[in-house]
Design an enzyme around this catalytic site. Structure first.
Site, PDB file in Angstrom:
ATOM      1  N   SER A 291      19.256  37.161  -8.190  1.00 45.19           N
ATOM      2  CA  SER A 291      20.174  37.479  -7.111  1.00 45.19           C
ATOM      3  C   SER A 291      20.578  38.948  -7.036  1.00 45.19           C
ATOM      4  CB  SER A 291      21.442  36.634  -7.255  1.00 45.19           C
ATOM      5  OG  SER A 291      22.149  36.991  -8.445  1.00 45.19           O
TER       6      SER A 291
ATOM      7  N   LYS B  20      26.672  45.821  -8.287  1.00 38.02           N
ATOM      8  CA  LYS B  20      26.435  44.567  -7.563  1.00 38.02           C
ATOM      9  C   LYS B  20      27.757  44.105  -6.952  1.00 38.02           C
ATOM     10  CE  LYS B  20      24.398  39.935  -8.216  1.00 38.02           C
ATOM     11  NZ  LYS B  20      23.852  38.997  -9.218  1.00 38.02           N
TER      12      LYS B  20
ATOM     13  N   SER C 256      19.071  36.521 -13.003  1.00 37.09           N
ATOM     14  CA  SER C 256      19.371  37.325 -11.816  1.00 37.09           C
ATOM     15  C   SER C 256      19.326  38.833 -12.027  1.00 37.09           C
ATOM     16  CB  SER C 256      20.743  36.949 -11.255  1.00 37.09           C
ATOM     17  OG  SER C 256      20.621  35.799 -10.450  1.00 37.09           O
TER      18      SER C 256
END
Ligand SMILES: [Mg+2]
Ligand SMILES: [Zn+2]
Lengths: 485, 481, 98
Positions: B151, B76, B175
């Site tokens: 997210s 990420k 997330s």
């Protein structure tokens, strides 16, 4: 104007004498090229996290235990405001749970008024900011063309010491700062070099009719860069406020900067809104919860006496005048060193006389610290022995000591190398005395005519011709016997 | 070529497959398929292939290449990578090359894993649909008209699309777990402090935690065992030794008591097909020997509100440093304050601005006690509720998300509706407890439904055991491509 | 006491965000809605409840006072929007800070 008194509280920021910064392993050092002592943590890079320096915590506790603070659980908070020299745009500080609470510093008497006790509100740990250099214009902040930022100082550990408003004059404030510096230096908490920013003083000052118990509107004074400027700035501000008030005006609550150049305080551009720091507990750090054992261990390792107490002890033990004893006690490291010499056999009075005269004169002349010049252990013991067995006169001993402080060699080696042994041999001195007597017939005549004082001149001549090495007692006796008809 | 991380690692370790071939194949899949998905913001083939070559060299020289030898990984884009652009999905960090690696990145590489690229995400990890990425939205690989969740939507989609077998995400309020649920993968959030946050660009520091995505529980467990452990660079890192989870995956559900959290598995926001799949999974679990009881976490009614005070408050402070002075974007102006304001106005997207504003307000003079202070007390109540529930059950269960993947654009104008996506996942972040989402079947439109399992702090071995036990009866969802 | 447009202007200044009129309008409404939702926590009786700042109860996590490596200055300044003579360069400062 004499109907008014000043009410002063100080906030002193002290850079701690650690090897590394508060929350990262970058060097804590002054004077490195800009932006060389930086890492992801003290540069506030995204993703970097702070980890508290154990030595900074211990130095704070050492200070707190020495001044009688309560040492308790401490929490770091974030103090949020934007400023380019603060890389995270918040400062990690302590807020409602500081490491040291309360305590007091006793400032010795300036005059017959007696000592003043200045109570401390708190002392808390925080991180320093970077440094800005304003370029263009006059180099001052507002009319600069642009600003350059160096983050070497960012994250240097600070102890912020906050006093109660117990100070009543600029002179008292100066004395307090001096006392605090001596304490911090003696404890090894900071190098207290104001010229390098290691100790920075801000003040809150108001005035009120003498005898009143309420407070006037206070003004914060900043940018006082030396002990002298603390006294000057606060005296200026006291007078300014009294003048305002007696003329029927009112003091405005504001922050004012001391300007050394024109010796005035200046109001800063007023802010459109009051600062709102939005303090909240720093989520990246966990509480400090000092247990009693840890605190006691730190207390036990620190010097047992504060400088004022030490000075009194020295004056009593060495029979020294209070001012000389204080001069030694307030010089970091010196009294400890002298006491070790006394423990090893040096005469206590002699040792403190040397320390308070030759040593301090040397430090004053050279601007060095005792730590810079400290000679090998045993120096005073050896010097004492050389005086004791008449190898050195006291005067020569002082000369040898001056040499030791520069060369750091042993006294015996200096004596041998420079041929400084005292001449006590009767025959050798008698020959020199005879020469001097023969060379000064007028003086001999005056003596014999009854002016006995002139013998001193002849003794002096003998000392001079032996470069001061002659034993003065022996010379005196020889001169007198040579002059008797 | 094997598809799972453990299959790849074992084949690379034995020399049957070369790490370079595995990594090259992963990069080809991204190249071929990601234009339609948008899961990666960037890949770095040269660096990755070079690192893969070193893994092969270790194998050739008889050295241990590590438990993740040759496994391609997506990171990420909130994790710092030295010399590799790291943007957090934001314009304000466009082009920023960090000078250091996150601790988790270092740990993965030390274990032989090969990170191939940085995955897309909501800007600074703020969002539940990945539509807040400043660069492009991510499509759900199972239905490209729908969101992957957020997210960590890029990491979830990259795994669900079969580009990489595992990826790392970060989880502040769900997330990792919510996008795992919406994409049909496994996604796990460890105990707060179990995985180092050093090098994770902070959103809300007291809630953030890094964790793995994988296609099955065993792969997630393998990655967890590598990234978990104490780090002296993170003062909130737990010093206790890590109990590996990979060894206990086959213990099954027999004898476990599962507590169904009433407040997190009923109510108006829950879609019927989600509750259907959830109940079916519980029935399977009972058949496999688990006991199912009802538990209540009454304070969770306030958890979402508390979260939307705590997280923005911390974010408003964490994101202050993006001021145009030291790195990233600068929009020029006459004085420094105007420069700060213009830079932040241009560099942050609407969701980040909204949360920075909210957090600044919640912390500002006069509001602290009512908002932040009160939210921290709610947090204590949530923790107390969990403690009581764990008196009655070993593991707590609920759906991961009240809904299956929703359509792109459906909720962007309604922040509160978006925030409700995380109602089941937020309590674990407030408590700092570990939790995992696994696939528990598809709804009517073929969209995955997630099962959420929660366990007490540091009970990861139990959590993984229960997750593997469910997976044994529920199966896994295959990659979409 | 719903958040007003003036509050939003004030908060934007604190947060160093330039907001245009549309944004001010939108945020005033949205922040109001979110705060109404969040304000439910206000109603909860939490007397006697200690706040939780950290989910994991650790204390005294300290680092030895030992030097480590610093970053290469040129590399760091290469990432800066503007640098000069080894420094980060910024426009002039109008406000003397705190
Ligand atoms: Mg301060
Ligand atoms: Zn540093």
């Amino acid at each position: 104007m004499s109907g008014y008194e000043a009410v002063i509280g100080l906030e002193v920021h002290v850079e701690l004498a650690t090897a590394t910064k508060m929350f990262c392993s970058c060097p804590n050092e002054f004077g490195a090229p800009p932006n060389t002592n930086i890492c992801p943590v003290c540069l506030g890079l995204p993703g970097a996290l702070p980890v508290t320096n154990a030595a900074a915590v211990e130095l704070a506790i050492r200070f707190g235990t020495a001044v009688g603070s309560t040492i308790g659980r401490a929490i770091f908070h974030r103090k949020n405001y934007f400023y380019p020299d603060m890389p995270k745009d918040f400062q990690i500080s302590q807020y409602d749970e500081p490491i040291c609470v309360a305590g007091a510093v006793v400032v010795p008497a300036l005059d017959e008024a007696g000592p003043t006790t200045v109570r401390l509100v708190r002392a808390h740990l925080e991180e320093d900011t970077g440094k800005s250099v304003h370029v263009g214009g006059t180099g001052r902040i507002h009319d600069a063309d642009h600003t350059l930022v160096d983050y070497n100082r960012s994250g240097v550990p600070l102890l912020e010491i906050v006093t109660e408003p117990d100070i009543r004059s600029a002179e008292q404030a100066r004395a307090f700062v001096n006392e605090l510096r001596a304490i911090l230096a003696l404890l090894g908490v900071s190098d207290v070099k104001m010229e390098e920013g290691s100790l920075r003083v801000d003040a809150n000052i108001s005035v009120r009719p003498a005898g009143s118990t309420t407070f006037g509107t206070k003004v914060e004074v900043k940018n006082m860069n030396s002990v002298r400027s603390v006294a000057h700035a606060l005296e200026f501000e006291r007078a300014r406020q009294i003048e305002l008030v007696t003329a029927g005006g009112a003091v405005e609550q504001e922050t004012r900067h001391w300007d050394e150049a024109d010796a005035r305080t200046h109001g800063m551009r007023s802010k459109e809104e009051a600062m709102d720091y939005r303090y909240f507990p720093e989520p990246d750090l966990v509480p400090i919860a000092p247990d009693r054992e840890w605190v006691e261990r730190i207390r036990a390792a620190a010097p047992a006496q504060l400088p004022a107490e030490r000075a009194a002890a020295i004056a009593a033990a060495a029979g020294l005048p209070a001012n000389l004893a204080a001069a030694v006690a307030y010089t970091p490291g010196l009294a400890d060193w002298v006491d070790a010499e006394v423990g090893a056999g040096a005469d206590v009075t002699q040792a403190y006389v040397w320390a308070s005269q030759e040593v301090l004169a040397h430090l004053n002349e050279t601007g060095k610290t005792w730590v810079d010049v400290a000679p090998p252990p045993g120096t005073f013991v050896e010097l004492g022995e050389l005086v004791g067995d008449a190898t050195l006169s006291k005067k020569l001993a002082r000369e040898v000591l001056a040499d030791v402080l520069v060369s750091r060699r042993r006294p015996r080696d200096i004596v041998a190398e420079r041929g400084l042994e005292q001449i006590s041999d009767d025959a050798e001195l008698a020959a020199i005395v005879a020469e001097v007597v023969a060379a000064n017939p007028d003086t001999v005549e005056r003596y014999r005519a009854g002016n006995e004082k002139v013998a001193g001149f002849l003794v002096g001549q003998v000392m001079k011709s032996t470069a001061g090495k002659a034993n003065p007692g022996v010379v005196q006796a020889l001169v007198r016997s040579a002059l008797e008809p | 070529m094997p598809a799972t991380a453990r299959g790849i690692a074992s084949a690379v370790r034995s020399g049957d497959v070369s790490a370079v071939d595995v990594v090259a194949a992963a990069l080809r899949r991204v190249e071929a398929g990601d234009a339609a998905i948008g899961s990666f913001l960037r890949t770095y083939a040269d660096t990755a292939l070079e690192r893969a070559g070193r893994v092969d060299a270790a194998v050739a020289e008889g050295r241990d290449p590590g438990p993740l030898a040759g496994v391609p990984v997506g990171l990420k884009d909130v994790l710092t990578t030295e010399g590799i652009e790291t943007t957090c999905g934001s314009r304000i960090l466009e082009g920023w090359q960090p000078p250091y690696d996150a601790t988790v990145v270092q740990r993965l590489r030390d274990a032989g894993a090969v990170d191939v690229g940085k995955t897309n995400c909501d800007e600074f990890a703020m969002g539940s649909s990945n539509e807040n990425s400043a660069y492009r939205p991510v499509a759900n690989p199972h239905d490209r008209s729908r969101v992957p969740g957020g997210s960590s939507g890029g990491s979830a989609a990259a795994v669900a699309a079969g580009f990489v077998p595992v990826a790392l995400g970060s989880d502040t309020g769900g997330s990792i777990r919510q996008p795992a649920s919406l994409c049909g993968t496994v996604g796990m959030k460890p105990t707060y402090g179990r995985v180092s946050r050093y090098g994770l660009v902070a959103f809300a520091s007291s809630l953030d935690q890094i964790g793995p995505f994988a296609l099955d529980v065993a792969d997630a467990a393998l990655v967890y065992d590598v990234i978990a452990g104490h780090d002296p660079m993170d003062a909130t890192s737990i010093p206790h030794p890590v109990e590996p989870v990979t060894g206990g995956l086959d213990r099954g559900l027999d004898g476990l008591t599962l507590g169904v959290v009433e407040e997190l598995s009923s109510g108006a926001g829950f879609e019927a097909e989600v509750l259907d799949r959830f109940r079916a999974a519980l029935a399977e679990a009972e058949r496999a020997g688990a006991r199912v009881v009802d538990v209540s976490l009454p304070s969770t009614a306030y958890a979402l509100s508390a979260y939307y005070l705590i997280a923005p408050a911390e974010c408003s402070s964490n994101l202050a440093r993006f001021d145009g002075v030291r790195y990233g974007l600068r929009v020029g102006a006459d004085d420094v304050e105007a420069m700060n304001r213009a830079t932040r106005a241009a560099g942050f997207g609407p969701e980040v601005k909204r949360r920075v504003m909210l957090g600044t307000y919640a912390l500002s003079a006069g509001y602290y006690d009512a908002y932040y202070g009160q939210a921290q007390r709610v947090r204590t109540l949530v923790i107390d509720d969990f403690a009581a529930a764990y008196e009655r059950a070993d593991v707590l269960v609920s759906p991961t998300s009240p809904t299956v993947a929703f359509a792109l654009g459906e909720r962007t104008q309604d922040p509160i509706a978006m925030y409700l996506s995380d109602v089941c996942t937020i309590p674990s972040n407030l408590a700092g407890h570990p939790a995992i989402s696994i696939w528990c079947g598809d709804g009517a439109a073929g969209l995955p439904v997630g099962l959420h399992l929660m366990a007490p702090a540091l009970a990861e071995p139990l959590l993984f055991q229960a997750a593997a036990g469910f997976e044994a009866v529920l199966g896994t969802k295959a990659a979409a491509v | 006491m719903r958040i007003t447009r003036e509050d939003v202007v004030h908060v934007a200044r604190l947060a160093r965000l330039d907001l245009d009129d549309d944004e001010l309008e939108t945020f005033t409404g949205q922040l109001g809605d979110i705060l109404d939702h969040a304000a439910r926590v206000e109603a909860l009786d939490t007397s006697g409840v200690e706040p939780t700042a950290h989910p994991v109860p650790l204390a005294n996590v300290l680092r030895p006072d030992e030097r480590g490596r610093c970053l290469d200055r040129d590399g760091v300044l290469a990432q800066a929007p503007e640098a000069e003579n080894g420094y980060f360069r910024v426009p002039r400062i109008m406000d003397a800070g705190s």
